[in-house]
Design an enzyme around this catalytic site. Structure first.
Site, PDB file in Angstrom:
ATOM      1  N   LEU A  13      60.676  26.220  31.574  1.00 10.56           N
ATOM      2  CA  LEU A  13      61.321  27.411  32.342  1.00 10.56           C
ATOM      3  C   LEU A  13      61.594  27.020  33.827  1.00 10.56           C
ATOM      4  O   LEU A  13      62.706  27.479  34.341  1.00 10.56           O
ATOM      5  CB  LEU A  13      60.266  28.704  32.181  1.00 10.56           C
ATOM      6  CG  LEU A  13      59.982  29.303  31.309  1.00 10.56           C
ATOM      7  CD1 LEU A  13      59.316  30.605  31.294  1.00 10.56           C
ATOM      8  CD2 LEU A  13      61.182  29.652  30.413  1.00 10.56           C
ATOM      9  N   TYR A 134      43.934  30.008  25.371  1.00 11.77           N
ATOM     10  CA  TYR A 134      45.184  30.111  26.425  1.00 11.77           C
ATOM     11  C   TYR A 134      45.253  31.561  26.834  1.00 11.77           C
ATOM     12  O   TYR A 134      45.362  31.863  27.889  1.00 11.77           O
ATOM     13  CB  TYR A 134      46.277  29.438  25.639  1.00 11.77           C
ATOM     14  CG  TYR A 134      47.752  29.906  26.083  1.00 11.77           C
ATOM     15  CD1 TYR A 134      47.979  29.279  27.427  1.00 11.77           C
ATOM     16  CD2 TYR A 134      48.320  30.676  25.500  1.00 11.77           C
ATOM     17  CE1 TYR A 134      49.242  29.667  27.909  1.00 11.77           C
ATOM     18  CE2 TYR A 134      49.697  31.041  25.735  1.00 11.77           C
ATOM     19  CZ  TYR A 134      50.104  30.370  27.428  1.00 11.77           C
ATOM     20  OH  TYR A 134      51.315  30.811  27.642  1.00 11.77           O
ATOM     21  N   LYS A 138      45.187  33.467  30.616  1.00 13.30           N
ATOM     22  CA  LYS A 138      46.157  34.302  31.065  1.00 13.30           C
ATOM     23  C   LYS A 138      45.543  35.525  31.697  1.00 13.30           C
ATOM     24  O   LYS A 138      45.923  36.338  32.567  1.00 13.30           O
ATOM     25  CB  LYS A 138      47.385  34.372  30.283  1.00 13.30           C
ATOM     26  CG  LYS A 138      48.279  33.062  30.064  1.00 13.30           C
ATOM     27  CD  LYS A 138      48.849  32.777  31.330  1.00 13.30           C
ATOM     28  CE  LYS A 138      49.835  31.477  31.063  1.00 13.30           C
ATOM     29  NZ  LYS A 138      50.468  31.101  32.378  1.00 13.30           N
ATOM     30  N   SER A 163      59.030  35.430  24.673  1.00 12.29           N
ATOM     31  CA  SER A 163      59.456  34.340  24.128  1.00 12.29           C
ATOM     32  C   SER A 163      60.752  33.716  24.959  1.00 12.29           C
ATOM     33  O   SER A 163      61.524  34.387  24.728  1.00 12.29           O
ATOM     34  CB  SER A 163      59.477  33.895  22.773  1.00 12.29           C
ATOM     35  OG  SER A 163      58.502  34.678  22.004  1.00 12.29           O
TER      36      SER A 163
END
Ligand code: NAI
Ligand code: 15L
Length: 264
Positions: A13, A134, A138, A163
């Site tokens: 990203l 994971y 978050k 996604s």
């Protein structure tokens, strides 16, 4: 804003966002623990490990806003997640507090809610149901942002990205897909609106298959323009025989919900 920091700028990203944000602010400060090179005069490179508190303190100095993309981005060992996502995110918020940064975009994930079933329509107030260590990291990042908002008035957009790829990679992503352009328009709204607060925002395009309702953040005026619908008829996304009780099919988090711990 004059200078905005992007962490994780060498990642998937980060690479796209830095290009699309060219010219948006005077200076983009780019960071990662992988190597980076400036692509134009408006980019500043300052690489470090997010787990290194002193380096992160220097990294944040002089920045007006932060786009926090850096960290472990899929299921991994607890040690790696601890360093990058738990300690690293704490270091970043502490540095933001000490240097007076007022606004942050935190790249959270749909894996904070990945153990909800696909029939459930979620919104910003739905219970967290992480599907992985994971995902738990978050959830922690979202809670840390909440603390720093309530106690120190640092505003954060807690963006539960679905996604974000060039196109949906599998059938699940027809519901979870976020285009890069929609992500960038969200980033701009987050930093340009008068008042942000600390909202949970689902980072998802205008797909007709949806599991997430963003109506609680209508005040932002963010309107995704792209849709996964244009990919629906692609041969690689056509239905195949599947077991409806397979956790990867049943839960929103897909394969993350179906998998065991990384180290098992
Ligand atoms: P990525 O894995 O490609 O990029 C993450 C970057 O963070 C990497 O360049 C990596 O070197 C860096 N990094 C890892 N540990 C670090 C550390 N200890 N110190 C400094 N840098 C470190 O991930 P991607 O796809 O670009 O995602 C960016 C963010 O968005 C991640 O936080 C991810 O969890 C989140 N996200 C992404 C989604 C997607 O669809 N791409 C979906 C949901 C969340
Ligand atoms: C994520 O959180 C990951 O960072 C990304 O690589 C994808 O796996 C995405 O979620 C997803 O759920 O498709």
């Amino acid at each position: 804003m004059k200078r905005v920091l992007i962490t994780g700028a060498a990642g998937n990203l980060g690479k796209v966002v830095r290009v699309k944000l060219k010219g948006w602010v005077e200076v983009l400060r780019l960071s990662d623990n992988a190597e980076l090179e400036p692509q134009n005069a408006a980019e500043e490179i300052q690489c470090c490990d997010l787990a290194d508190a002193e380096a992160v303190m220097r990294l944040v100095e002089g920045c007006d806003g932060i786009i926090h993309l850096g960290g472990v981005s899929t299921e991994n060992s607890f040690d790696n997640i601890l360093n990058a996502n738990i300690i690293g995110t704490y270091n970043l918020y502490e540095a933001a507090r000490k240097h007076g940064v007022r606004r942050i975009l935190f790249a959270s994930s749909n894996h904070t809610i990945g153990f909800h079933q696909r029939e459930d329509m979620l919104d910003a107030d739905s219970t967290m149901r992480p599907d992985s260590l994971y995902g738990v990291s978050k959830c922690y990042g979202e809670m840390l942002a909440s603390l720093y908002y309530d106690k120190f008035a640092i505003e954060t957009a807690r963006v539960r990205i679905g996604s974000c790829f060039d196109k949906p990679l599998d059938r699940r992503m027809l519901a979870t897909w976020l285009s890069a352009d929609d992500f960038v328009s969200l980033i701009k709204r987050v930093f340009e609106c008068d008042r942000l607060g600390c909202p949970v925002i689902y980072g998802v395009s205008a797909n007709s298959e949806r599991w997430w309702d963003n109506s609680k953040v209508n005040f932002l005026g963010w309107q995704p323009k792209d849709s996964s619908d244009v990919f629906k008829t692609a041969a690689y996304l056509q239905p195949r025989a599947s077991d409806a009780n397979d956790p990867a099919v049943r839960y929103q988090g897909g394969g993350f919900a179906g998998a065991g711990h990384f180290e098992d």
